[in-house]
Write a protein that holds these residues in place. Structure first.
Motif, PDB file in Angstrom:
ATOM      1  N   HIS A  67       0.839  -1.198   0.000  1.00  0.00           N
ATOM      2  CA  HIS A  67       0.000   0.000   0.000  1.00  0.00           C
ATOM      3  C   HIS A  67       0.875   1.250   0.000  1.00  0.00           C
ATOM      4  N   TYR A  80      -3.794   4.396  -2.032  1.00  0.00           N
ATOM      5  CA  TYR A  80      -5.000   4.920  -1.386  1.00  0.00           C
ATOM      6  C   TYR A  80      -5.537   6.123  -2.165  1.00  0.00           C
ATOM      7  N   SER A 101      -2.950  -2.247   7.054  1.00  0.00           N
ATOM      8  CA  SER A 101      -3.773  -2.270   5.838  1.00  0.00           C
ATOM      9  C   SER A 101      -3.982  -3.692   5.328  1.00  0.00           C
TER      10      SER A 101
END
Length: 490
Positions: A31, A59, A110
């Motif tokens: 991520h 994101y 995450s």
């Protein structure tokens, strides 16, 4: 699929299992924020091969607002769903996927969002990593928790009141996700009486690492990757104070399960615990080095004076009381002595507790649902004619009546006398709750009538609730019986 814990930031803290999973994967996923950089990838960079496929899961937003119809949470849910399907495509093609996760994969990470969406569909292995909590403790060089101490881990994003309650009621703690929450966390620590104990750790085992006392930190300088730590208090020595304080703490009717977080915090923070021995025994050993001063139940004034004297010498004292300290208990005794000129400058606080009447009522249903009165049958501190007059007035006013201290080994006639007096003004069918040892191992709650009440079965551990003309008794489908007093009268 592998969920790979990378540890707090230093590549040397990668486990052997993590290295094998990264090097052996066909796809390495991680991520990142919208700037594209990934801390997770930078930690694992030395083990990623050029021929491996990299999936950067970017994101769509971090803390900013969004026009997504589902709001911030809706935007993230859509992102997690889309990211999971991107990984699923690789897994369906027979590729091994390593999803990188800073710290531990299932600890505020995450990766867990991928795990929840994919682990039931594909063979999955989670490789644990060193958490930021362990890293912070290591960098501080102080034990995090020992023996029977309780460690609480909370996000700084909780509301201030909730943070205060959690921090007040624990031994050791770590507050995650500081950054913009730092001022709120600092206020919560101060309200919980723990600010002086708090330590600060920023970017443990990463570039730019910083540690120190939390009180010395500039709020404007605090990043997201920072934590507040309350270390173990096992070897903590009470500070030398010019003046202490007395906190009168209500433990509820049966000890630990009934303690409020604020009351537990006062007990944890106390240098000395003072109280009737039976009530002191309900309080577990909360911190090494605490002194306990037990005494008989009939020396309330002496106990109060002793506590105030300790506080005047700089000790932080918790006076332990059963139930609520302001209901036939120690708060009045302490405040009465504290009103003397000699103790006028000693701080005194009273913390509420669950009352015996409220506990008994809840166990029986809701007999205190309307107006009610509480009367103690003990005539040790007031004459019987005063008690009788109050019983009569309560009955004439048609109030539900909570009767405390109904009897003891030295007082055996009061319950019978009270019953006869009440029967002059209320019918024999009046509901009566006989609640004994509520919350304790010998709890017994019976609902009967004033006419069938047997005074010989009532002792000091019993509380009586005498219904009004409106109080009802109902049989439930499961065979239980409840008593309740309607809020609508007549």
């Amino acid at each position: 699929m592998y969920g790979v814990g990378l540890g707090p930031g230093d590549p040397e803290l990668l486990t052997l299992a993590a290295v094998r999973a990264i090097e052996g994967a066909d796809v390495v996923a991680y991520h990142s924020a919208r700037h594209g950089r990934s801390i997770a990838r930078s930690i694992a960079a030395g083990h990623i091969r050029p021929e491996q496929i990299e999936e950067r899961l970017m994101y769509p937003l971090t803390v900013e607002t969004t026009d997504h119809p589902g709001g911030y949470r809706g935007a993230l849910d859509d992102f997690y769903a889309e990211a999971a399907e991107r990984l699923a495509a690789h897994l369906d093609a027979g590729r091994t996927v390593a999803v990188l996760a800073e710290g531990d994969p299932l600890f505020y990470g995450s990766y867990q969002h991928m795990h929840k969406r994919l682990a039931h569909r594909y063979e999955t292995t989670v490789i644990p990593g060193v958490t930021s909590v362990s890293a912070a403790a290591a960098r501080l060089g102080e034990p995090l928790c020992e023996a029977e101490e309780v460690l609480t881990i909370v996000p700084g994003t909780l509301p201030e009141d909730e943070l205060t309650a959690r921090l007040a009621g624990t031994d050791s703690a770590v507050v995650m996700k500081l950054g913009r929450t730092f001022p709120t966390v600092k206020r919560a620590l101060e309200r919980a009486g723990r600010l002086d104990d708090a330590r600060y750790v920023e970017r443990a085992f990463m570039a730019g690492e910083r540690t120190g006392r939390l009180t010395d930190v500039d709020p404007e300088s605090v990043p997201y990757f920072a934590v507040a730590v309350l270390p173990s208090r096992i070897d903590e020595q009470p500070p030398v104070r010019e003046k202490g304080e007395v906190v009168v703490v209500g433990t509820g009717p049966a000890g630990a399960p009934w303690l409020t977080p604020e009351s537990r915090g006062a007990l944890v923070n106390a240098d000395d615990l003072v109280g009737y021995t039976t009530y002191l025994d309900r309080v577990p050993v909360l911190r090494a080095g605490q002194r306990r001063h037990g005494s008989d139940n009939k020396v309330e004034s002496e106990r109060a004076e002793f506590a105030l004297e300790l506080a005047r010498r700089g000790r932080r004292v918790a006076v332990v009381s059963g139930g609520d300290p302001g209901v036939f208990a120690m708060a009045t005794a302490v405040l009465e002595v504290a009103a003397e000129p000699a103790y006028a400058d000693v701080p005194v606080r009273v913390l509420p507790g669950v009352t015996a009447a409220n506990a008994a009522a809840a166990a029986a249903g809701a007999p205190l649902g309307h107006d009610y009165a509480t009367v103690s049958l003990s005539d040790r501190l007031k004459p019987w004619d005063v008690i009788a007059g109050r019983l009569r007035a309560t009955a004439e006013a048609d109030l539900v009546l909570a009767i405390y201290n109904p009897g003891s080994r030295s007082r055996t006639h009061q319950v019978a006398a009270a019953r006869e007096l009440l029967l002059e003004l209320r019918p024999q069918e009046t509901p009566v709750v006989v609640a004994r040892d509520v919350g304790g191992p010998e709890q017994s709650v019976r609902i009967l009538t004033l006419g069938t009440l047997d005074p010989t079965e009532v002792d000091m551990r019993t509380l009586l609730l005498i219904g009004s003309s409106q109080t009802r008794v109902t049989e439930r489908a499961d065979g239980s019986t409840i008593a309740w007093t309607p809020r609508r009268y007549g």
